[in-house]
Write a protein that holds these residues in place. Sequence first.
Motif, PDB file in Angstrom:
ATOM      1  N   TYR B  72       4.972   4.374  19.317  1.00 25.76           N
ATOM      2  CA  TYR B  72       4.370   3.482  18.340  1.00 25.76           C
ATOM      3  C   TYR B  72       4.450   2.081  18.914  1.00 25.76           C
ATOM      4  N   GLN B  73       3.317   1.478  19.181  1.00 31.48           N
ATOM      5  CA  GLN B  73       3.248   0.171  19.858  1.00 31.48           C
ATOM      6  C   GLN B  73       4.140   0.181  21.103  1.00 31.48           C
ATOM      7  N   GLY B  74       4.124   1.306  21.813  1.00 37.91           N
ATOM      8  CA  GLY B  74       4.884   1.405  23.047  1.00 37.91           C
ATOM      9  C   GLY B  74       6.331   1.808  22.852  1.00 37.91           C
ATOM     10  N   ILE B  75       6.803   1.859  21.597  1.00 33.33           N
ATOM     11  CA  ILE B  75       8.194   2.240  21.350  1.00 33.33           C
ATOM     12  C   ILE B  75       8.284   3.755  21.289  1.00 33.33           C
ATOM     13  N   ALA B  76       9.221   4.339  22.084  1.00 36.02           N
ATOM     14  CA  ALA B  76       9.402   5.786  22.044  1.00 36.02           C
ATOM     15  C   ALA B  76      10.168   6.160  20.788  1.00 36.02           C
ATOM     16  N   VAL B  77       9.430   6.639  19.787  1.00 35.38           N
ATOM     17  CA  VAL B  77      10.043   6.933  18.490  1.00 35.38           C
ATOM     18  C   VAL B  77      11.017   8.105  18.586  1.00 35.38           C
ATOM     19  N   GLY B  78      10.708   9.045  19.488  1.00 39.27           N
ATOM     20  CA  GLY B  78      11.556  10.235  19.628  1.00 39.27           C
ATOM     21  C   GLY B  78      12.993   9.910  19.978  1.00 39.27           C
ATOM     22  N   SER B  79      13.208   8.760  20.625  1.00 37.71           N
ATOM     23  CA  SER B  79      14.570   8.440  21.052  1.00 37.71           C
ATOM     24  C   SER B  79      15.302   7.544  20.052  1.00 37.71           C
ATOM     25  N   LEU B  80      14.614   7.242  18.933  1.00 28.14           N
ATOM     26  CA  LEU B  80      15.273   6.384  17.933  1.00 28.14           C
ATOM     27  C   LEU B  80      16.170   7.228  17.027  1.00 28.14           C
ATOM     28  N   ASP B  81      17.273   6.632  16.569  1.00 22.88           N
ATOM     29  CA  ASP B  81      18.104   7.375  15.611  1.00 22.88           C
ATOM     30  C   ASP B  81      17.604   7.088  14.184  1.00 22.88           C
ATOM     31  N   THR B  82      18.243   7.710  13.215  1.00 23.54           N
ATOM     32  CA  THR B  82      17.771   7.619  11.826  1.00 23.54           C
ATOM     33  C   THR B  82      17.646   6.165  11.361  1.00 23.54           C
ATOM     34  N   ASP B  83      18.691   5.370  11.663  1.00 29.31           N
ATOM     35  CA  ASP B  83      18.675   3.985  11.194  1.00 29.31           C
ATOM     36  C   ASP B  83      17.592   3.156  11.886  1.00 29.31           C
ATOM     37  N   GLN B  84      17.397   3.417  13.181  1.00 31.48           N
ATOM     38  CA  GLN B  84      16.361   2.666  13.898  1.00 31.48           C
ATOM     39  C   GLN B  84      14.980   3.004  13.361  1.00 31.48           C
ATOM     40  N   ARG B  85      14.799   4.289  13.001  1.00 33.65           N
ATOM     41  CA  ARG B  85      13.519   4.665  12.390  1.00 33.65           C
ATOM     42  C   ARG B  85      13.341   3.984  11.039  1.00 33.65           C
ATOM     43  N   SER B  86      14.472   3.860  10.289  1.00 30.36           N
ATOM     44  CA  SER B  86      14.418   3.144   9.013  1.00 30.36           C
ATOM     45  C   SER B  86      13.943   1.716   9.221  1.00 30.36           C
ATOM     46  N   LEU B  87      14.493   1.072  10.260  1.00 35.06           N
ATOM     47  CA  LEU B  87      14.129  -0.324  10.519  1.00 35.06           C
ATOM     48  C   LEU B  87      12.667  -0.445  10.940  1.00 35.06           C
ATOM     49  N   LEU B  88      12.197   0.538  11.719  1.00 37.26           N
ATOM     50  CA  LEU B  88      10.802   0.532  12.130  1.00 37.26           C
ATOM     51  C   LEU B  88       9.903   0.646  10.887  1.00 37.26           C
ATOM     52  N   ARG B  89      10.282   1.543   9.963  1.00 38.32           N
ATOM     53  CA  ARG B  89       9.505   1.681   8.724  1.00 38.32           C
ATOM     54  C   ARG B  89       9.537   0.382   7.930  1.00 38.32           C
ATOM     55  N   ARG B  90      10.726  -0.224   7.896  1.00 36.54           N
ATOM     56  CA  ARG B  90      10.891  -1.439   7.100  1.00 36.54           C
ATOM     57  C   ARG B  90       9.977  -2.561   7.599  1.00 36.54           C
ATOM     58  N   TYR B  91       9.895  -2.702   8.937  1.00 34.25           N
ATOM     59  CA  TYR B  91       9.187  -3.872   9.465  1.00 34.25           C
ATOM     60  C   TYR B  91       7.746  -3.603   9.876  1.00 34.25           C
ATOM     61  N   ALA B  92       7.384  -2.321  10.167  1.00 35.76           N
ATOM     62  CA  ALA B  92       6.059  -2.098  10.729  1.00 35.76           C
ATOM     63  C   ALA B  92       5.168  -1.163   9.914  1.00 35.76           C
ATOM     64  N   LEU B  93       5.764  -0.373   8.987  1.00 35.61           N
ATOM     65  CA  LEU B  93       4.968   0.650   8.335  1.00 35.61           C
ATOM     66  C   LEU B  93       4.956   0.481   6.815  1.00 35.61           C
ATOM     67  N   GLY B  94       3.850   0.936   6.225  1.00 39.12           N
ATOM     68  CA  GLY B  94       3.763   0.948   4.769  1.00 39.12           C
ATOM     69  C   GLY B  94       3.368   2.340   4.316  1.00 39.12           C
ATOM     70  N   PHE B  95       3.856   2.738   3.133  1.00 32.03           N
ATOM     71  CA  PHE B  95       3.569   4.094   2.656  1.00 32.03           C
ATOM     72  C   PHE B  95       2.948   4.096   1.274  1.00 32.03           C
ATOM     73  N   VAL B  96       1.946   4.983   1.124  1.00 33.17           N
ATOM     74  CA  VAL B  96       1.378   5.230  -0.198  1.00 33.17           C
ATOM     75  C   VAL B  96       1.373   6.744  -0.375  1.00 33.17           C
ATOM     76  N   PHE B  97       1.872   7.202  -1.527  1.00 34.30           N
ATOM     77  CA  PHE B  97       2.010   8.644  -1.722  1.00 34.30           C
ATOM     78  C   PHE B  97       1.071   9.139  -2.818  1.00 34.30           C
ATOM     79  N   GLN B  98       0.887  10.465  -2.817  1.00 30.01           N
ATOM     80  CA  GLN B  98       0.059  11.070  -3.850  1.00 30.01           C
ATOM     81  C   GLN B  98       0.654  10.816  -5.233  1.00 30.01           C
ATOM     82  N   GLY B  99       1.972  10.957  -5.358  1.00 30.50           N
ATOM     83  CA  GLY B  99       2.622  10.799  -6.665  1.00 30.50           C
ATOM     84  C   GLY B  99       3.038   9.375  -6.974  1.00 30.50           C
ATOM     85  N   PHE B 100       2.468   8.407  -6.305  1.00 30.73           N
ATOM     86  CA  PHE B 100       2.736   6.960  -6.494  1.00 30.73           C
ATOM     87  C   PHE B 100       4.150   6.565  -6.091  1.00 30.73           C
TER      88      PHE B 100
END
Lengths: 404, 234
Positions: B72-100
């Motif tokens: 993702y933008q050159g970052i190897a997501v596979g090598s990130l741990d749970t917390d690093q993925r959390s931070l990536l979601r926090r700063y780079a990703l947004g989510f919209v779900f079917q159930g709001f």
Amino acid sequence: MIWNAFSIALREIGRNLTRAFLTVLGIFIGVAAIITMVTLGQGATLAVKAQISNLGNNLLTLRPGTGFGSRAASAGVPSFTQKDAETIGEQISGIAAVAPVRTASQSTIYLDNARACAVTGTTPVYFGINKWRLAEGRFFNDADLRSGAAVCVIGDTVRKELFGGEDPVGARIRIGRASCEVIGLLAAKGQAGMGDQDDTIIMPLSTLRRRLIGKTSSHDINQISISAQDGMDSNALINDITSLMRQRRGLGDNQDDNFNIFDTRQIAETLGATTQLMTMLLAAVAAVSLLVGGIGIMNIMLVSVTERTREIGIRLAIGATAREVLLQFLVEAVTLSGVGGILGIVLAFGLCAGLAHLIQVPFNFNLRINLIAFHFAAAVGVVFGYTPARRAARLDPIDALRHE
Amino acid sequence: MSERAKTPLIELHGLTKTYGAGDAAFQALKGIDLTIQQGEFVAIMGPSGSGKSTLMNVLGCLDAPTTGSYRYQGIAVGSLDTDQRSLLRRYALGFVFQGFNLLARTSSLENVELPLLYRGDSRKERHRKAVAALTSVGLATKLDSRPSELSGGQQQRVAIARAIVTEPGTLFADEPTGNLDSVTTRDIMELLTRLNQDRGITVLMVTHDDHVAATARRTVLIKDGLIESDLVRT
């Protein structure tokens, strides 16, 4: 980060106040119970000590017989003489005052009111030794004692029984076969755990002997009241008095004492220690209830984690780390138990003030036990909040979001 | 052109995802190669059980791939741990779900402020950004409404506001119109299109509705854990 978790936790608590209240109920009651128990217990200890010291500080009472209480054997044991009292005063150092006491039960009559009453014949120093204060009038003095004047000082209970609302000072009452002028009214001392001290009439020893009972023998003194000088070691004093009295009563080396010395300070300490022990016991029981309150917090937090699985999923999806979720739930638990603790302190304050008034013990706000109980409550929050918090933090965001 | 423009936003090579182990193992993704550029609007389609949701979870960094590479933008997501993925979601990703997935008993404003709270924005910043986000989805008058007081379409708008308030590079929408009627669906799709065109937010959307998918310029069809077709409308 802590502050952040704190503000998130506060929002969550505010969103469901009923749940929050039920969660803290156990802590709330536990903290209130501990503080109330300890505060009232200490009030009771103080009250007991105050009442005992009301009997007279550094007061030693010498009585015939081998002991105090049910095992006392006083039958056939000679009483004391007035000379005994005088000799103690002269020969033992460290003594402030000595008063010989002769008591007799007499019927007393004033107008239509009659009452059987313990009459004490003694010397004027007796008032000082026993810490009597006047509400009105005067004590009898050495001149009254020398002349055997028909005067007496009465306690508050006697006043109520004989005089009702009337002013007793200056009135004449009949005691046994003599008529006696009331010259003083004693200030009330109240109950002292050993009978009503105010139910008393005190008159000069000479008056009692000459006008009421007649002098039967020189061994007519029931007890000798002795007050020690301040700072005196009462044990040394008791040893000195014991050896003097053994000598005066002609006891051989193989004979037991046929008299005993009652030390009010010792009694005060023993009673104080007993009430303190009771206090600690009650506080321990209350501490158990606080622990149960902690388990209540864990219970509701665990339910809450399950119930809020979806919320946790949302938080994780939008970028909360496991650590932040853990912290949020932990802070929620600690905040809840802390709030419960504060509410408990407030309730305890009200309870203590009310109950202290009701059972008539002094109420002293005890900062230490309040702090201890509060910190204990917060610690309970940490300990019992950890398991649910960890469970929340370990949730997988995808599973959590799918949770219905 | 700058270096950043050359790096694709999302780059998958031979990505697999296996659930369970041994005999019970189930391979949901069997080797996906996919490249998505900044600013695209991609619909991911497929029958249920095809692996499209799994792909979405892996792309959204909610789940880690079993093998293969995900950058993702050159970052190897596979090598990130749970917390690093959390931070990536926090700063780079947004989510919209079917159930709001809005927090119940919580005002629109607070729901939208939530991601900012985790980023540590000040109270004033949070308020300003959340109001701006809610205004941009047309809910300026519903700041204090709770989800239970809002219609489905309005709730989804709040969810979208929450997803874009952090100005993410990518918006993941998992069946965003699955619970909505056709009129509301059109509104929501217009909103997503506008966010994609006006703000350049990359939108990745899972859907099984052809009409909805037609809004996207590119449609990736997944079947049995593999990409069956990858069409770009011209």
